[in-house]
Design a protein around this motif. Structure first.
Motif, PDB file in Angstrom:
ATOM      1  N   THR A   1       0.817  -1.209   0.000  1.00 35.98           N
ATOM      2  CA  THR A   1       0.000   0.000   0.000  1.00 35.98           C
ATOM      3  C   THR A   1       0.856   1.266   0.000  1.00 35.98           C
ATOM      4  OG1 THR A   1      -1.834  -1.162   1.046  1.00 35.98           O
ATOM      5  CG2 THR A   1      -1.860   1.224   1.187  1.00 35.98           C
ATOM      6  N   PRO A   2       1.937   1.334   0.788  1.00 34.13           N
ATOM      7  CA  PRO A   2       2.776   2.534   0.700  1.00 34.13           C
ATOM      8  C   PRO A   2       3.437   2.709  -0.673  1.00 34.13           C
ATOM      9  CG  PRO A   2       3.257   1.348   2.725  1.00 34.13           C
ATOM     10  CD  PRO A   2       2.347   0.489   1.914  1.00 34.13           C
ATOM     11  N   ILE A   3       3.754   1.609  -1.330  1.00 34.00           N
ATOM     12  CA  ILE A   3       4.341   1.699  -2.671  1.00 34.00           C
ATOM     13  C   ILE A   3       3.309   2.266  -3.642  1.00 34.00           C
ATOM     14  CG2 ILE A   3       5.286   0.377  -4.599  1.00 34.00           C
ATOM     15  CD1 ILE A   3       6.424  -1.564  -2.471  1.00 34.00           C
ATOM     16  N   ILE A   4       2.086   1.759  -3.562  1.00 35.86           N
ATOM     17  CA  ILE A   4       1.011   2.276  -4.428  1.00 35.86           C
ATOM     18  C   ILE A   4       0.765   3.749  -4.131  1.00 35.86           C
ATOM     19  CG2 ILE A   4      -1.452   2.095  -4.945  1.00 35.86           C
ATOM     20  CD1 ILE A   4      -1.194  -0.936  -4.485  1.00 35.86           C
ATOM     21  N   GLY A   5       0.739   4.107  -2.855  1.00 37.38           N
ATOM     22  CA  GLY A   5       0.554   5.511  -2.477  1.00 37.38           C
ATOM     23  C   GLY A   5       1.685   6.396  -2.962  1.00 37.38           C
ATOM     24  N   GLY A   6       2.910   5.899  -2.887  1.00 34.30           N
ATOM     25  CA  GLY A   6       4.057   6.673  -3.357  1.00 34.30           C
ATOM     26  C   GLY A   6       4.025   6.892  -4.864  1.00 34.30           C
ATOM     27  N   LEU A   7       3.648   5.862  -5.599  1.00 33.32           N
ATOM     28  CA  LEU A   7       3.544   6.010  -7.054  1.00 33.32           C
ATOM     29  C   LEU A   7       2.415   6.969  -7.432  1.00 33.32           C
ATOM     30  CD1 LEU A   7       4.201   2.307  -8.106  1.00 33.32           C
ATOM     31  CD2 LEU A   7       5.681   4.280  -8.551  1.00 33.32           C
ATOM     32  N   ALA A   8       1.314   6.921  -6.689  1.00 32.65           N
ATOM     33  CA  ALA A   8       0.215   7.862  -6.949  1.00 32.65           C
ATOM     34  C   ALA A   8       0.644   9.282  -6.586  1.00 32.65           C
ATOM     35  CB  ALA A   8      -1.024   7.461  -6.157  1.00 32.65           C
TER      36      ALA A   8
ATOM     37  N   LEU B   1      -4.928   7.114  -5.273  1.00 27.80           N
ATOM     38  CA  LEU B   1      -4.825   7.377  -3.835  1.00 27.80           C
ATOM     39  C   LEU B   1      -6.120   7.026  -3.114  1.00 27.80           C
ATOM     40  CD1 LEU B   1      -2.825  10.710  -3.457  1.00 27.80           C
ATOM     41  CD2 LEU B   1      -2.194   8.448  -2.639  1.00 27.80           C
ATOM     42  N   THR B   2      -7.242   7.361  -3.718  1.00 27.12           N
ATOM     43  CA  THR B   2      -8.532   7.027  -3.119  1.00 27.12           C
ATOM     44  C   THR B   2      -8.727   5.526  -3.028  1.00 27.12           C
ATOM     45  OG1 THR B   2      -9.470   9.059  -4.028  1.00 27.12           O
ATOM     46  CG2 THR B   2     -11.028   7.374  -3.299  1.00 27.12           C
ATOM     47  N   CYS B   3      -8.415   4.814  -4.085  1.00 21.21           N
ATOM     48  CA  CYS B   3      -8.572   3.355  -4.080  1.00 21.21           C
ATOM     49  C   CYS B   3      -7.597   2.681  -3.121  1.00 21.21           C
ATOM     50  CB  CYS B   3      -8.392   2.790  -5.488  1.00 21.21           C
ATOM     51  SG  CYS B   3      -9.763   3.182  -6.583  1.00 21.21           S
ATOM     52  N   ALA B   4      -6.389   3.220  -3.005  1.00 18.76           N
ATOM     53  CA  ALA B   4      -5.424   2.662  -2.052  1.00 18.76           C
ATOM     54  C   ALA B   4      -5.904   2.847  -0.624  1.00 18.76           C
ATOM     55  CB  ALA B   4      -4.055   3.302  -2.239  1.00 18.76           C
ATOM     56  N   ALA B   5      -6.539   3.972  -0.347  1.00 21.79           N
ATOM     57  CA  ALA B   5      -7.067   4.221   0.996  1.00 21.79           C
ATOM     58  C   ALA B   5      -8.272   3.334   1.297  1.00 21.79           C
ATOM     59  CB  ALA B   5      -7.452   5.680   1.150  1.00 21.79           C
ATOM     60  N   LEU B   6      -9.079   3.046   0.286  1.00 18.48           N
ATOM     61  CA  LEU B   6     -10.279   2.231   0.477  1.00 18.48           C
ATOM     62  C   LEU B   6     -10.011   0.743   0.306  1.00 18.48           C
ATOM     63  CD1 LEU B   6     -12.873   4.351  -1.526  1.00 18.48           C
ATOM     64  CD2 LEU B   6     -12.562   4.249   0.958  1.00 18.48           C
ATOM     65  N   GLY B   7      -8.820   0.384  -0.141  1.00 18.58           N
ATOM     66  CA  GLY B   7      -8.493  -1.003  -0.442  1.00 18.58           C
ATOM     67  C   GLY B   7      -8.418  -1.875   0.783  1.00 18.58           C
TER      68      GLY B   7
END
Length: 139
Positions: free
Chosen positions: A91-98, A127-133
């Motif tokens: 999740t932090p990797i996805i957030g960082g890329l976003a 970012l929204t999907c990563a937070a809701l994932g």
């Protein structure tokens, strides 16, 4: 011929044995995967949209490569996360890329172009999907 007793596992403690009633229903599992599926589709969109938006035609190779590499990295990370739900730390990797998608127009100085609008919209969506994932479970 088997009996009730021969079919039971008496060697594993009861609190360790898997219970079929503890498994979430299939609908709940699919609902948890929906945000990650949207992230994957957004990653594919980043890679595919870099050509029609004409980044190369504008002489913006940096915008093209930024979106292409970020999209491929997001797709790989999301596929790993979808195939291995118990894997932690993505999740932090996805957030960082976003986050990179949101600041890339400023760092690479795109100006206000279609690539900027695309990066900002996809970055906010991811970012929204990563937070809701689904929550990550550490081992």
């Amino acid at each position: 011929m088997t009996s009730f007793i021969s079919d039971q596992d008496f060697t594993t403690p009861a609190h360790v044995r898997p219970s079929f009633s503890d498994e979430p229903p299939a609908a709940a599992t699919n609902a948890r995967r929906l945000p990650l599926t949207i992230v994957f589709l957004a990653a594919v969109w980043l890679v595919v949209s870099s050509v029609p938006f004409g980044y190369i035609g504008e002489g913006r190779y940096d915008a093209f490569w930024s979106d292409a590499v970020t999209g491929i990295a997001l797709a790989v990370v999301t596929i790993i996360r979808l195939l291995q739900p118990s894997a932690a730390g993505f999740t932090p990797i996805i957030g960082g890329l976003a986050g990179w998608l949101l600041v890339a127009p400023l760092v690479l100085q795109y100006g206000w172009t279609a690539s900027t609008a695309n990066d900002v919209a996809v970055g906010i969506l991811i970012l929204t999907c990563a937070a809701l994932g689904p929550e990550e479970r550490s081992r």
